[in-house]
Scaffold this motif. Structure first.
Motif, PDB file in Angstrom:
ATOM      1  N   THR A 303     131.978 105.521  44.056  1.00 58.29           N
ATOM      2  CA  THR A 303     132.597 104.434  43.290  1.00 58.29           C
ATOM      3  C   THR A 303     132.224 104.540  41.808  1.00 58.29           C
ATOM      4  O   THR A 303     133.100 104.467  40.928  1.00 58.29           O
ATOM      5  N   ALA A 304     130.940 104.698  41.541  1.00 63.19           N
ATOM      6  CA  ALA A 304     130.495 104.781  40.149  1.00 63.19           C
ATOM      7  C   ALA A 304     131.048 106.023  39.463  1.00 63.19           C
ATOM      8  O   ALA A 304     131.417 105.979  38.285  1.00 63.19           O
ATOM      9  N   SER A 305     131.119 107.138  40.180  1.00 62.32           N
ATOM     10  CA  SER A 305     131.657 108.370  39.596  1.00 62.32           C
ATOM     11  C   SER A 305     133.138 108.232  39.295  1.00 62.32           C
ATOM     12  O   SER A 305     133.632 108.752  38.283  1.00 62.32           O
ATOM     13  N   MET A 306     133.872 107.525  40.169  1.00 65.15           N
ATOM     14  CA  MET A 306     135.292 107.305  39.907  1.00 65.15           C
ATOM     15  C   MET A 306     135.477 106.470  38.647  1.00 65.15           C
ATOM     16  O   MET A 306     136.387 106.727  37.843  1.00 65.15           O
ATOM     17  N   ILE A 307     134.629 105.480  38.461  1.00 64.51           N
ATOM     18  CA  ILE A 307     134.700 104.664  37.243  1.00 64.51           C
ATOM     19  C   ILE A 307     134.452 105.528  36.012  1.00 64.51           C
ATOM     20  O   ILE A 307     135.217 105.493  35.038  1.00 64.51           O
ATOM     21  N   MET A 308     133.387 106.324  36.067  1.00 66.80           N
ATOM     22  CA  MET A 308     132.997 107.099  34.893  1.00 66.80           C
ATOM     23  C   MET A 308     133.992 108.212  34.577  1.00 66.80           C
ATOM     24  O   MET A 308     134.310 108.458  33.410  1.00 66.80           O
TER      25      MET A 308
END
Length: 430
Positions: A303-308
């Motif tokens: 999730t965090a990687s998709m945001i970044m």
């Protein structure tokens, strides 16, 4: 679990440090760190750090750089590359720890060797960029989130933002998780640090009047050839400003919706085969020789990687060394057979970032931005397909934010609702 031998560990550490030694030998100016040090020295002389348009950080960054400002340039050139290397290693160690893997494992050592070859890492050392703060803070914050310490994670991310505001988009993760108190802390920490630095900063308002417009317009012609964001790549391919803006808007909406969807779709099955295990995960060994891992870690990373990666694609600038922020946690999830790092396309995307893999016409520093854009684009697609696969799996029972306890007895196959904590491993930990 079996760890790599001591000579192997020493060799991997040496390999990781060799690019730093190479930077010193070549006498790299490390211009990005130089801009921050120059800003700190301006503070000491009573001048505004924003007199130099290349200083693009918050006032708190200039105050933090005062520790360097007292040193002479030669000392900084000799020491700072190794500081960056150690911090990168710390980020890799934290990413491995998030997945329950020791840095001395085979995966840990292979990762160290791969990092040493990556263009992003070598670029980070050459220019002395402060994005290394986010390389450490990103996995550290995710590790704390996985341990249900969201407020502590917010403090870590907040300090990182005060030094270099790369992790501002991570606020969306706290919003998705409905951690309102932690979100307030995430906003308050950098705000407090900036306010504390204002009395030491002449003309701090120039950050709003000069620096922000400079950033929002994609910096200047010097930086644009190195920018791998859509805002820079599409015009170089002949796209007009209206088409570029439309594509950026579509990618932004799609990426953030995918991140939200990924967060709302916890994994049910979390079984690792012993044959693919490269480290020591936090889980329960079953009678079949596999391991049961918490699915919360994988969900947090993806999730965090998709945001970044959405931010890297949409907003400018998106330099090559930014990719280290997400590459380290994603690579650490390779112990899980569902991870995007287990896809051959993950390594196809990374291939042009390794020495010796050259694409005709994209070999100069200015054209390398196209390979970085390709890498970010493929990573975004892999994470999107991963979300689609997860949505096709049987849905788990219960609230995805529930942090209850795992079953006490290890079994042949365990169905785990995301966020369940493992019991004390004891002897079962191997």
């Amino acid at each position: 679990m079996t760890q790599a031998s001591l000579p192997a560990r020493i060799a991997a550490a040496v390999v990781l440090m060799l690019p730093a030694a190479g930077v010193i030998r070549r006498g790299s100016a490390m211009q990005d760190n130089g801009y921050v040090v120059k800003a700190a020295r301006a503070l000491l002389s009573g001048h505004s750090p924003y007199a130099d348009e290349r200083f693009l950080y918050l006032p708190s960054s200039a105050v933090a750089a005062l520790a360097e400002a007292w040193l002479d340039d030669r000392t900084i050139q000799l020491v700072f590359p190794f500081v960056l290397a150690v911090l990168t290693l710390s980020g890799w160690s934290l990413a491995l720890g998030l997945c329950g893997v020791r840095v001395g494992s085979r995966l840990g050592l292979l990762g160290m060797a791969a990092i040493a070859l990556l263009f992003g890492y070598r670029s980070l050392l050459a220019v002395g960029n402060w994005s290394v703060v986010a390389v450490v803070a990103f996995p550290a914050a995710l590790l704390l989130c996985a341990r249900n310490r969201w407020s502590a994670a917010a403090v870590v991310a907040g300090v990182s933002i005060a030094l270099k505001p790369m992790l501002v988009p991570l606020a969306l993760l706290f919003l998705f998780a409905r951690r309102r108190r932690a979100l307030v802390i995430l906003v308050a920490v950098p705000l407090l640090l900036v306010l504390l630095s204002l009395p030491l900063t002449p003309e701090p308002g120039r950050f709003v009047s000069d620096t922000l417009p400079f950033l929002l317009h994609g910096q200047d012609e010097y930086a644009k050839p190195y920018d791998a964001s859509l805002a820079s790549i599409l015009p170089r391919l002949g796209a007009g400003s209206d088409l570029t803006l439309a594509i950026r808007a579509v990618v932004a909406v799609a990426g953030l919706l995918l991140a939200w969807t990924r967060w709302r779709l916890p994994d049910d099955t979390a079984v690792l085969d012993r044959s693919v295990l490269l480290g020591e995960p936090v889980g329960v060994r079953n009678r079949a020789g596999g391991y049961v891992l918490r699915s919360l870690e994988l969900r947090l990373v993806e999730t965090a990687s998709m945001i970044m990666v959405t931010v890297f694609l949409v907003f400018t600038p998106g330099f090559g060394h930014y990719s280290l922020v997400i590459l380290l946690p994603l690579a650490a999830t390779a112990i899980d057979r569902r991870s995007v790092a287990r896809s051959p396309w993950f390594w196809v995307a990374l291939a042009p970032q390794f020495p010796g893999v050259e694409i005709p016409g994209l070999t100069t520093p200015q054209t390398r931005a196209f390979t970085v854009f390709f890498m970010h684009g493929v990573l975004a697609l892999l994470l999107a397909f991963r979300t689609a696969r997860t949505s096709g799996e049987p849905s788990g029972s219960g609230d995805p934010h529930d942090l209850g306890e795992w079953p006490e007895e290890p079994i042949e196959r365990v169905v785990v609702t995301a966020g369940r904590r493992p019991p004390d491993l004891g002897a079962a930990g191997g």
